[in-house]
Write a protein that holds these residues in place. Structure first.
Motif, PDB file in Angstrom:
ATOM      1  N   TYR A  29     -32.635  33.176  -7.174  1.00 22.31           N
ATOM      2  CA  TYR A  29     -32.683  32.047  -6.243  1.00 22.31           C
ATOM      3  C   TYR A  29     -31.270  31.514  -5.967  1.00 22.31           C
ATOM      4  CZ  TYR A  29     -34.057  27.607  -4.143  1.00 22.31           C
ATOM      5  OH  TYR A  29     -34.206  26.554  -3.276  1.00 22.31           O
ATOM      6  N   LYS A  30     -30.502  31.384  -7.052  1.00 29.94           N
ATOM      7  CA  LYS A  30     -29.135  30.857  -6.904  1.00 29.94           C
ATOM      8  C   LYS A  30     -28.259  31.827  -6.120  1.00 29.94           C
ATOM      9  CE  LYS A  30     -29.128  28.321 -11.278  1.00 29.94           C
ATOM     10  NZ  LYS A  30     -28.626  28.461 -12.650  1.00 29.94           N
ATOM     11  N   GLU A  34     -34.782  34.830  -1.321  1.00 26.43           N
ATOM     12  CA  GLU A  34     -36.100  34.194  -1.301  1.00 26.43           C
ATOM     13  C   GLU A  34     -36.901  34.830  -2.442  1.00 26.43           C
ATOM     14  OE1 GLU A  34     -37.065  33.116   3.248  1.00 26.43           O
ATOM     15  OE2 GLU A  34     -37.089  35.250   2.817  1.00 26.43           O
ATOM     16  N   VAL A  35     -37.550  33.979  -3.253  1.00 25.42           N
ATOM     17  CA  VAL A  35     -38.238  34.517  -4.426  1.00 25.42           C
ATOM     18  C   VAL A  35     -39.718  34.135  -4.447  1.00 25.42           C
ATOM     19  CG1 VAL A  35     -38.122  34.795  -6.928  1.00 25.42           C
ATOM     20  CG2 VAL A  35     -36.064  34.144  -5.682  1.00 25.42           C
ATOM     21  N   VAL A  36     -40.566  35.164  -4.522  1.00 27.41           N
ATOM     22  CA  VAL A  36     -42.005  34.960  -4.683  1.00 27.41           C
ATOM     23  C   VAL A  36     -42.366  35.530  -6.048  1.00 27.41           C
ATOM     24  CG1 VAL A  36     -44.289  35.620  -3.833  1.00 27.41           C
ATOM     25  CG2 VAL A  36     -42.453  35.078  -2.208  1.00 27.41           C
ATOM     26  N   VAL A  37     -43.002  34.707  -6.881  1.00 23.49           N
ATOM     27  CA  VAL A  37     -43.280  35.110  -8.258  1.00 23.49           C
ATOM     28  C   VAL A  37     -44.787  35.161  -8.505  1.00 23.49           C
ATOM     29  CG1 VAL A  37     -42.934  34.507 -10.679  1.00 23.49           C
ATOM     30  CG2 VAL A  37     -41.140  34.014  -9.007  1.00 23.49           C
ATOM     31  N   GLN A 121     -44.685  31.858   3.713  1.00 24.36           N
ATOM     32  CA  GLN A 121     -43.479  31.836   4.538  1.00 24.36           C
ATOM     33  C   GLN A 121     -43.008  30.394   4.763  1.00 24.36           C
ATOM     34  OE1 GLN A 121     -41.954  34.899   5.190  1.00 24.36           O
ATOM     35  NE2 GLN A 121     -40.334  33.366   5.476  1.00 24.36           N
ATOM     36  N   ALA A 122     -43.970  29.501   5.009  1.00 24.12           N
ATOM     37  CA  ALA A 122     -43.599  28.093   5.238  1.00 24.12           C
ATOM     38  C   ALA A 122     -42.913  27.510   4.003  1.00 24.12           C
ATOM     39  CB  ALA A 122     -44.848  27.284   5.597  1.00 24.12           C
ATOM     40  N   GLU A 123     -43.429  27.858   2.827  1.00 26.86           N
ATOM     41  CA  GLU A 123     -42.835  27.339   1.584  1.00 26.86           C
ATOM     42  C   GLU A 123     -41.449  27.938   1.367  1.00 26.86           C
ATOM     43  OE1 GLU A 123     -44.008  24.881   0.132  1.00 26.86           O
ATOM     44  OE2 GLU A 123     -46.138  24.833   0.662  1.00 26.86           O
ATOM     45  N   LEU A 124     -41.300  29.223   1.694  1.00 22.17           N
ATOM     46  CA  LEU A 124     -39.977  29.848   1.555  1.00 22.17           C
ATOM     47  C   LEU A 124     -38.995  29.198   2.528  1.00 22.17           C
ATOM     48  CD1 LEU A 124     -40.960  33.646   1.251  1.00 22.17           C
ATOM     49  CD2 LEU A 124     -40.039  32.190  -0.576  1.00 22.17           C
ATOM     50  N   ASP A 125     -39.470  28.891   3.727  1.00 25.01           N
ATOM     51  CA  ASP A 125     -38.598  28.249   4.717  1.00 25.01           C
ATOM     52  C   ASP A 125     -38.136  26.875   4.240  1.00 25.01           C
ATOM     53  OD1 ASP A 125     -38.902  30.449   6.283  1.00 25.01           O
ATOM     54  OD2 ASP A 125     -40.393  29.563   7.640  1.00 25.01           O
ATOM     55  N   ARG A 126     -38.984  26.221   3.428  1.00 23.74           N
ATOM     56  CA  ARG A 126     -38.590  24.926   2.851  1.00 23.74           C
ATOM     57  C   ARG A 126     -37.705  25.106   1.626  1.00 23.74           C
ATOM     58  NH1 ARG A 126     -44.431  23.520   2.829  1.00 23.74           N
ATOM     59  NH2 ARG A 126     -44.770  23.055   5.014  1.00 23.74           N
ATOM     60  N   LYS A 127     -37.300  26.344   1.379  1.00 22.93           N
ATOM     61  CA  LYS A 127     -36.415  26.684   0.242  1.00 22.93           C
ATOM     62  C   LYS A 127     -37.109  26.550  -1.112  1.00 22.93           C
ATOM     63  CE  LYS A 127     -32.971  27.592   2.885  1.00 22.93           C
ATOM     64  NZ  LYS A 127     -33.135  28.973   3.344  1.00 22.93           N
ATOM     65  N   VAL A 157     -47.955  43.830  -5.974  1.00 21.78           N
ATOM     66  CA  VAL A 157     -47.652  44.911  -5.025  1.00 21.78           C
ATOM     67  C   VAL A 157     -48.210  44.568  -3.644  1.00 21.78           C
ATOM     68  CG1 VAL A 157     -48.027  47.347  -4.489  1.00 21.78           C
ATOM     69  CG2 VAL A 157     -47.578  46.652  -6.848  1.00 21.78           C
ATOM     70  N   ALA A 158     -49.410  44.005  -3.609  1.00 23.28           N
ATOM     71  CA  ALA A 158     -50.013  43.644  -2.327  1.00 23.28           C
ATOM     72  C   ALA A 158     -49.166  42.593  -1.615  1.00 23.28           C
ATOM     73  CB  ALA A 158     -51.429  43.117  -2.559  1.00 23.28           C
ATOM     74  N   LEU A 159     -48.650  41.632  -2.383  1.00 21.09           N
ATOM     75  CA  LEU A 159     -47.784  40.609  -1.783  1.00 21.09           C
ATOM     76  C   LEU A 159     -46.488  41.219  -1.263  1.00 21.09           C
ATOM     77  CD1 LEU A 159     -48.244  37.610  -4.208  1.00 21.09           C
ATOM     78  CD2 LEU A 159     -48.433  37.491  -1.722  1.00 21.09           C
ATOM     79  N   ALA A 160     -45.933  42.137  -2.051  1.00 24.69           N
ATOM     80  CA  ALA A 160     -44.688  42.786  -1.624  1.00 24.69           C
ATOM     81  C   ALA A 160     -44.916  43.530  -0.311  1.00 24.69           C
ATOM     82  CB  ALA A 160     -44.182  43.735  -2.708  1.00 24.69           C
ATOM     83  N   ALA A 161     -46.088  44.184  -0.190  1.00 23.41           N
ATOM     84  CA  ALA A 161     -46.393  44.916   1.045  1.00 23.41           C
ATOM     85  C   ALA A 161     -46.597  43.936   2.201  1.00 23.41           C
ATOM     86  CB  ALA A 161     -47.635  45.787   0.843  1.00 23.41           C
ATOM     87  N   ALA A 162     -47.388  42.886   1.959  1.00 27.98           N
ATOM     88  CA  ALA A 162     -47.702  41.935   3.037  1.00 27.98           C
ATOM     89  C   ALA A 162     -46.445  41.199   3.524  1.00 27.98           C
ATOM     90  CB  ALA A 162     -48.749  40.934   2.561  1.00 27.98           C
ATOM     91  N   LEU A 163     -45.559  40.882   2.592  1.00 28.49           N
ATOM     92  CA  LEU A 163     -44.356  40.112   2.960  1.00 28.49           C
ATOM     93  C   LEU A 163     -43.187  41.025   3.339  1.00 28.49           C
ATOM     94  CD1 LEU A 163     -44.531  37.583  -0.013  1.00 28.49           C
ATOM     95  CD2 LEU A 163     -44.841  36.987   2.403  1.00 28.49           C
ATOM     96  N   LYS A 164     -43.431  42.331   3.273  1.00 30.81           N
ATOM     97  CA  LYS A 164     -42.362  43.327   3.520  1.00 30.81           C
ATOM     98  C   LYS A 164     -41.140  42.998   2.657  1.00 30.81           C
ATOM     99  CE  LYS A 164     -43.893  44.597   8.130  1.00 30.81           C
ATOM    100  NZ  LYS A 164     -45.113  43.729   8.145  1.00 30.81           N
TER     101      LYS A 164
END
Ligand code: ADP
Ligand code: ASP
Ligand code: MG
Length: 404
Positions: A29-30, A34-37, A121-127, A157-164
């Motif tokens: 993150y630092k 963008e990080v999805v966990v 995506q909205a949450e990632l856009d809000r950092k 894996v499904a999230l990684a595919a969906a979010l490219k």
């Protein structure tokens, strides 16, 4: 860069581990990513919830079971969000409902169908660092479902595919995929790379380091995976379509203890018996694995086969109900069996490999109950108590001759 990181139950088991993971998340993150966990339930939480349900009911409804089990992952993501906030960073936890992760309707073993990306995506856009529950989904009745034990890998894996995503990292309590379970076989070797096909075979035959559906999905969507340790900095194992490493005849040994054997004894030796028997099971969606039919003697024959232990009760019940129609004398069950398998793409063309496997078990004094072979694996059914010893014996035999 968008990175999906998944941490398994032992990686978030207690307060120290949670902060350890929080700090590893923050490194990315630092660095501006963008990080999805994706998180699993802490430690043995899922097993404990299963136990709790058993205390209340001998056969709880599958819907309520999933309602219960899905709470484990929800605890993890909320606690991780709190840890990140404590450290001064913005984070938000989301469950499958909030994300919009839909699955088939089968409770306990649902398949992911679709993932909405808008909220993430909205949450990632809000950092925000986005923390998502693994293992769960929502079916068309708006009920929680779960994806089968170990299913958080598949969520990731499904999230990684969906979010490219640019990267999909699976963090666990070992630092990669080994030629055998490193907790059982001391001399197991870490693989730098493994193909989807080999990993799929490995996972389907009992190597729980990755959920088999996660590998299936990674192959389908071309998601390159890295399996790493959350506790060390060692380089992990890359799972991908093709590997550069020189092909070995065998890639590893694995054991599956989630197996039970059923024998239908004294069937009439006439056409149609196998068809009748297995139709009963397929109607109940019960998968059958190794099948063995005895030579007919005095007009009767026996058919034995293996099923997953979770299907045993249902399978036996169905066979008992139709025993007369099947013309069977009796049904025998052995729950204490395990399946050890040798996996490798180069096995098809080499008959010496099976012989060496049999010899290893002979030397260890282990009896073989059933045998099944395919192009890329040989599986042997043995007593459950011999599973670890057999894994070690087979691994050592192939290691000694330089084939592992
Ligand atoms: P997590 O909770 O992180 O999902 P799992 O327990 O599901 O972790 O999977 C990791 C475990 O898989 C390891 O602790 C290891 O004992 C086991 N394992 C079985 N076979 C293998 C293998 N071939 N390579 C690495 N780990 C393996
Ligand atoms: N918590 C679930 C399990 O124990 C899912 C997972 O760990 O992947 O099976
Ligand atoms: Mg797992």
């Amino acid at each position: 860069m968008l990175i999906v990181k998944k941490f398994g139950g032992s990686s978030v088991a207690d307060k120290e581990r949670i902060f350890n993971v929080a700090n590893r998340i923050l490194e990315d993150y630092k660095a501006g990513h963008e990080v999805v966990v994706v998180l699993s339930a802490q430690g043995d939480t899922t097993d404990d919830l299963l136990e709790k349900a058993k205390e209340i009911s001998a056969s709880p409804s599958k819907r309520e079971m999933d309602m219960l089990l899905s709470t484990g992952e929800q605890q993890s993501v909320a606690l991780m969000a709190m840890a990140l906030e404590t450290l001064g960073y913005p984070a938000v936890s989301l469950n499958a409902f909030q994300v919009g992760m839909t699955t088939s309707s089968t409770y306990g073993n649902a398949r992911l169908r679709n993932i909405e990306t808008d909220r993430i995506q909205a949450e990632l856009d809000r950092k925000n660092i986005v923390l998502i529950t693994g293992f769960q989904g929502v079916n068309r009745y708006d009920d929680f479902t779960t994806l089968g034990r170990g299913g958080s890998d598949t969520t990731a894996v499904a999230l990684a595919a969906a979010l490219k995503a640019d990267k999909c990292e699976i963090f666990t309590d070992v630092d990669g995929v080994y030629t055998a379970d490193p907790r059982v076989v001391k001399h197991a070797r870490k693989l730098a790379e493994i193909t989807y096909d080999e990993m799929l075979e490995f996972a389907s035959l009992g190597a729980q380091v990755l959920h088999n559906r996660s590998v299936e999905m990674a192959k389908k969507y071309g998601v390159e995976l890295v399996v790493l340790s959350s506790l060390t900095r060692a380089e992990g194992t890359i799972v991908k379509e093709e590997t550069k490493v020189e092909k070995m005849l065998v890639s590893g040994v694995t054991a599956d203890k989630n197996v039970a054997r059923i024998a239908v004894v004294g069937l009439k030796d006439e056409p149609g018996k196998a068809f009748e028997l297995f139709s009963l099971l397929s109607k109940k969606n019960i998968n059958v694995d190794i099948i063995l039919q005895s030579i007919g003697r005095e007009g009767t024959k026996d058919i034995s086969f293996t099923v997953g232990r979770d299907n045993l009760k249902e399978a036996v019940q169905s066979l008992e109900e139709h025993k007369e129609r099947l013309d069977a004398q009796r049904i025998e069950v052995d729950e204490h069996v395990a399946k050890v398998s040798l996996v490798g793409a180069g096995m098809a063309s080499n008959s010496g490999i099976a012989t060496k496997m049999f010899e290893a078990l002979y030397d260890a004094g282990i009896n073989i109950k059933m045998i099944s072979t395919s192009e890329i694996k040989i599986s042997l059914l043995i007593d459950e108590k011999d599973a670890n010893e057999a894994t070690i014996a087979i691994h050592d035999a192939f290691k000694l001759s330089g084939e592992l």
